[in-house]
Write a protein that holds these residues in place. Structure first.
Motif, PDB file in Angstrom:
ATOM      1  N   MET A 164       0.843  -1.198   0.000  1.00  0.00           N
ATOM      2  CA  MET A 164       0.000   0.000   0.000  1.00  0.00           C
ATOM      3  C   MET A 164       0.882   1.254   0.000  1.00  0.00           C
ATOM      4  N   ILE A 165       0.397   2.278  -0.658  1.00  0.00           N
ATOM      5  CA  ILE A 165       1.051   3.584  -0.526  1.00  0.00           C
ATOM      6  C   ILE A 165      -0.020   4.579  -0.060  1.00  0.00           C
ATOM      7  N   PHE A 169       7.710   5.056  -9.229  1.00  0.00           N
ATOM      8  CA  PHE A 169       7.573   4.160  -8.074  1.00  0.00           C
ATOM      9  C   PHE A 169       6.589   3.029  -8.381  1.00  0.00           C
ATOM     10  N   VAL A 170       5.450   3.417  -8.968  1.00  0.00           N
ATOM     11  CA  VAL A 170       4.415   2.410  -9.275  1.00  0.00           C
ATOM     12  C   VAL A 170       4.912   1.439 -10.356  1.00  0.00           C
ATOM     13  N   ALA A 171       5.721   1.969 -11.274  1.00  0.00           N
ATOM     14  CA  ALA A 171       6.245   1.106 -12.340  1.00  0.00           C
ATOM     15  C   ALA A 171       7.274   0.110 -11.803  1.00  0.00           C
ATOM     16  N   THR A 172       7.931   0.469 -10.717  1.00  0.00           N
ATOM     17  CA  THR A 172       9.024  -0.389 -10.237  1.00  0.00           C
ATOM     18  C   THR A 172       8.678  -1.151  -8.951  1.00  0.00           C
ATOM     19  N   HIS A 173       7.516  -0.874  -8.380  1.00  0.00           N
ATOM     20  CA  HIS A 173       7.099  -1.600  -7.178  1.00  0.00           C
ATOM     21  C   HIS A 173       5.708  -2.177  -7.416  1.00  0.00           C
ATOM     22  N   GLN A 174       5.446  -3.239  -6.731  1.00  0.00           N
ATOM     23  CA  GLN A 174       4.091  -3.788  -6.753  1.00  0.00           C
ATOM     24  C   GLN A 174       3.251  -2.946  -5.787  1.00  0.00           C
ATOM     25  N   VAL A 175       2.345  -2.129  -6.346  1.00  0.00           N
ATOM     26  CA  VAL A 175       1.466  -1.330  -5.476  1.00  0.00           C
ATOM     27  C   VAL A 175       0.039  -1.837  -5.675  1.00  0.00           C
ATOM     28  N   ASP A 176      -0.511  -2.405  -4.627  1.00  0.00           N
ATOM     29  CA  ASP A 176      -1.851  -2.991  -4.751  1.00  0.00           C
ATOM     30  C   ASP A 176      -2.954  -2.017  -4.353  1.00  0.00           C
TER      31      ASP A 176
END
Ligand code: NAI
Length: 217
Positions: free
Chosen positions: A86-87, A139-146
């Motif tokens: 989560m962010i 950030f979203v492109a390089t991390h799994q953000v659910d």
């Protein structure tokens, strides 16, 4: 387990079952009857049986419920058996308060916080860094953000909602007091604390009106 269509009212009650069962587990309670559970939760035993029958029951005649099993099955139904990243977008009063809370306990790992205020750049909350919004896409492109928790002012929320959909976010926990107007592909849960407060106000008033009326008899 195969899940059939379950009413929204039952789904709304599941987190509460999950919480109570979690407490029982912590207290090393191995099994519980629907009667005991009903006393603790202040709902009728038949409501509990009916609710849990939606998922195949889990109980055994004369034994009651196995607490650990029921807790884990409800957790699976709620999707809590998997971890979510989560962010938070909007690191103001509410965003920071939420960042300070340990949602990891229910499987939501906070991995980043975003804001536009340069004074917050590089500041950490509970060890999690606040990034500037221009870092969001990367950030979203390089991390799994659910899941994105949205705690920005109302006037920014709709635009950010659209942007989040564009960059592939599919779940938003929205605290801004506005509808986000995203497509049905995005799961949005709006949280309105003042609605809960208004319900409290209603119930409080109803209770007092009753007291006054019975005082008059
Ligand atoms: P705040 O003003 O303390 O924080 C808002 C933060 O959002 C600020 O840090 C600001 O720099 C940041 N921000 C502004 N534009 C942004 C953008 N485009 N991108 C990223 N960050 C941006 O406000 P507070 O009190 O934390 O409230 C935040 C939101 O939550 C408001 O919309 C408020 O109405 C709502 N709220 C909702 C509640 C609820 O029950 N749903 C309860 C309390 C507040």
């Amino acid at each position: 387990m195969k899940q059939r269509e379950i009413s929204a009212a039952v789904i709304r009650r599941l987190p509460r079952y999950y919480r109570y069962l979690g407490e029982l587990l912590q207290n090393d309670v191995v099994r519980i009857s629907s009667k005991e559970l009903s006393n603790r939760m202040r709902v009728t035993a038949s409501q509990i049986r009916q609710d849990l029958n939606n998922f195949g029951g889990f109980g055994q005649q004369g034994y009651g419920y196995n607490v650990e099993y029921l807790h884990s099955e409800i957790g699976k139904i709620l999707g809590l058996d998997v971890q979510h990243n989560m962010i938070i977008i909007g690191a103001g009063n509410l965003g920071q308060a939420l960042a300070n809370y340990n949602f990891e306990k229910v499987g939501f790992n906070l991995i980043g916080i975003f804001d536009t205020n340069p004074r917050l750049k590089g500041v950490s909350v509970r060890g999690i860094e606040i990034y500037m919004m221009d870092m969001l896409d990367e950030f979203v492109a390089t991390h799994q953000v659910d899941v994105v928790t949205l705690t920005v002012p109302k006037r920014q929320a709709v635009e950010i909602g659209h942007h989040l959909e564009e960059i592939g976010i599919r779940a938003i926990w929205n605290f801004a007091p506005t509808d986000l107007n995203v497509s049905e592909d995005v799961c949005v849960k709006n949280v309105h604390l003042n609605e809960s407060l208004m319900t409290l106000s209603y119930e409080y008033r109803a209770m007092h009106t009753q007291d006054e009326e019975s005082g008059r008899d």
